[in-house]
Design a protein around this motif. Sequence first.
Motif, PDB file in Angstrom:
ATOM      1  N   GLY A  20       0.557  -1.263  -0.007  1.00  0.00           N
ATOM      2  CA  GLY A  20      -0.109   0.071  -0.001  1.00  0.00           C
ATOM      3  C   GLY A  20       0.953   1.202  -0.093  1.00  0.00           C
ATOM      4  O   GLY A  20       0.543   2.209  -0.618  1.00  0.00           O
ATOM      5  N   LEU A  44      -6.171   5.461  -3.831  1.00  0.00           N
ATOM      6  CA  LEU A  44      -7.090   4.670  -3.073  1.00  0.00           C
ATOM      7  C   LEU A  44      -6.754   3.419  -2.373  1.00  0.00           C
ATOM      8  O   LEU A  44      -6.938   3.011  -1.492  1.00  0.00           O
ATOM      9  CB  LEU A  44      -8.469   4.945  -3.746  1.00  0.00           C
ATOM     10  CG  LEU A  44      -9.587   4.592  -2.948  1.00  0.00           C
ATOM     11  CD1 LEU A  44      -9.774   5.794  -1.741  1.00  0.00           C
ATOM     12  CD2 LEU A  44     -10.890   4.509  -3.518  1.00  0.00           C
ATOM     13  N   ALA A  45      -6.505   2.445  -3.450  1.00  0.00           N
ATOM     14  CA  ALA A  45      -6.130   1.071  -3.210  1.00  0.00           C
ATOM     15  C   ALA A  45      -4.931   0.968  -2.135  1.00  0.00           C
ATOM     16  O   ALA A  45      -5.080   0.423  -1.342  1.00  0.00           O
ATOM     17  CB  ALA A  45      -5.977   0.586  -4.513  1.00  0.00           C
ATOM     18  N   ILE A  48      -5.984   1.880   1.038  1.00  0.00           N
ATOM     19  CA  ILE A  48      -6.696   0.990   1.785  1.00  0.00           C
ATOM     20  C   ILE A  48      -5.922  -0.366   2.253  1.00  0.00           C
ATOM     21  O   ILE A  48      -6.074  -0.763   3.152  1.00  0.00           O
ATOM     22  CB  ILE A  48      -7.814   0.558   0.803  1.00  0.00           C
ATOM     23  CG1 ILE A  48      -9.058   1.403   0.657  1.00  0.00           C
ATOM     24  CG2 ILE A  48      -8.540  -0.781   1.175  1.00  0.00           C
ATOM     25  CD1 ILE A  48     -10.037   1.202  -0.436  1.00  0.00           C
ATOM     26  N   ALA A  51      -4.037   0.806   5.305  1.00  0.00           N
ATOM     27  CA  ALA A  51      -4.907   0.887   6.461  1.00  0.00           C
ATOM     28  C   ALA A  51      -5.201  -0.608   7.152  1.00  0.00           C
ATOM     29  O   ALA A  51      -5.277  -0.680   8.340  1.00  0.00           O
ATOM     30  CB  ALA A  51      -6.215   1.561   6.034  1.00  0.00           C
ATOM     31  N   VAL A  52      -5.528  -1.397   5.962  1.00  0.00           N
ATOM     32  CA  VAL A  52      -6.139  -2.795   6.713  1.00  0.00           C
ATOM     33  C   VAL A  52      -4.827  -3.490   7.201  1.00  0.00           C
ATOM     34  O   VAL A  52      -4.957  -4.120   8.319  1.00  0.00           O
ATOM     35  CB  VAL A  52      -6.556  -3.689   5.400  1.00  0.00           C
ATOM     36  CG1 VAL A  52      -6.724  -5.136   5.750  1.00  0.00           C
ATOM     37  CG2 VAL A  52      -7.890  -2.981   4.989  1.00  0.00           C
TER      38      VAL A  52
END
Length: 81
Positions: A20, A44-45, A48, A51-52
């Motif tokens: 990421g 955006l990917a 994400i 964050a995950v």
Amino acid sequence: MQRFIALIIMVIPGIIAVIGIKLMRDVLFGVLHSPFIKLWLQFLAGAIFFAVGFAFVGGFIFYRDRKRNKVQPRFSKKRPL
């Protein structure tokens, strides 16, 4: 064997978070990777993924510390009366 499996479980989300960060960094330099059609979609990917991965590793560490009573009193589990 149990520790090895736990290490693998922790490494996979770490790798996802690193991917990421790489995707977000590549957007700053204008590098578009093949599965994405727009730079903002790649960013955006990447956000994400980061964050995950970060949330999983942080949650695991928090859960382990809570189990060993190494957190502040406000974060400790409330025991039923």
